[in-house]
Design an enzyme around this catalytic site. Structure first.
Site, PDB file in Angstrom:
ATOM      1  N   ILE A  35      17.042  13.681 -19.116  1.00 23.05           N
ATOM      2  CA  ILE A  35      16.101  13.709 -20.249  1.00 23.05           C
ATOM      3  C   ILE A  35      14.676  13.472 -19.749  1.00 23.05           C
ATOM      4  O   ILE A  35      13.743  14.183 -20.147  1.00 23.05           O
ATOM      5  CB  ILE A  35      16.488  12.679 -21.321  1.00 23.05           C
ATOM      6  N   ALA A  38      13.435  16.620 -18.115  1.00 25.37           N
ATOM      7  CA  ALA A  38      13.152  17.662 -19.112  1.00 25.37           C
ATOM      8  C   ALA A  38      11.907  17.332 -19.937  1.00 25.37           C
ATOM      9  O   ALA A  38      11.149  18.226 -20.300  1.00 25.37           O
ATOM     10  CB  ALA A  38      14.362  17.849 -20.026  1.00 25.37           C
ATOM     11  N   GLU A  39      11.714  16.058 -20.219  1.00 27.82           N
ATOM     12  CA  GLU A  39      10.626  15.659 -21.112  1.00 27.82           C
ATOM     13  C   GLU A  39       9.282  15.450 -20.413  1.00 27.82           C
ATOM     14  O   GLU A  39       8.243  15.774 -20.968  1.00 27.82           O
ATOM     15  CB  GLU A  39      11.003  14.375 -21.864  1.00 27.82           C
ATOM     16  N   SER A  40       9.298  14.846 -19.208  1.00 26.86           N
ATOM     17  CA  SER A  40       8.023  14.449 -18.607  1.00 26.86           C
ATOM     18  C   SER A  40       7.923  14.676 -17.100  1.00 26.86           C
ATOM     19  O   SER A  40       6.891  14.360 -16.511  1.00 26.86           O
ATOM     20  CB  SER A  40       7.772  12.968 -18.873  1.00 26.86           C
TER      21      SER A  40
END
Length: 149
Positions: A35, A38-40
């Protein structure tokens, strides 16, 4: 998954926070890493000016505040320790809500639990953007697991 040496260093630097949050909230640390990637891309200062999402796990301000309240601490979305704790707490809540179904947890992470509940009754396929997010997270998760990060 291709990580530059700089991104690999950033990922390694976040692992104490990831491991602690994963342990505290009974979440797979490789899922958390997926996650975060994918996010940052492991940038604790990431800020999506369009949506308002902030930090490693790109939590929306209201979600960060809600998780801070559950954790009984101030909301500090750009603090990697807080971000991983809040993100893992959110995943724990979503795991309870969706009986550990990781795809539904990730759908809810991306779009909110209410959106998932509304979608569940429609019989329609998951929205394409959600499917792409889930695939991106799960691909990264498998990569981090293989790296034994």
């Amino acid at each position: 998954l291709e990580l530059s040496e700089e991104r690999m260093e950033m990922a390694r630097a976040m692992q104490p926070y990831v491991r602690q949050a994963a342990s505290d909230h009974d979440i797979d640390p490789h899922l958390l890493n997926g996650i975060i990637w994918a996010e940052s891309k492991f940038n604790p200062k990431a800020h999506n000016k369009k949506s308002g999402a902030k930090g490693l796990m790109q939590l929306m301000p209201g979600t960060a505040k809600a998780m801070a309240k559950r954790l009984d601490r101030p909301s500090r979305p750009f603090d990697p320790e807080f971000a991983t704790q809040a993100g893992a707490k959110l995943l724990s809540v979503l795991s309870d809500k969706f009986d550990g179904d990781v795809e539904l947890m990730l759908f809810a992470y991306a779009r909110g639990g209410g959106t998932v509940r509304k979608w569940q009754g429609t019989g329609k396929p998951m929205p394409e953007g959600v499917r792409k997010f889930i695939a991106k997270v799960q691909n990264a998760q498998a990569s981090f697991e293989a790296m034994e990060l």
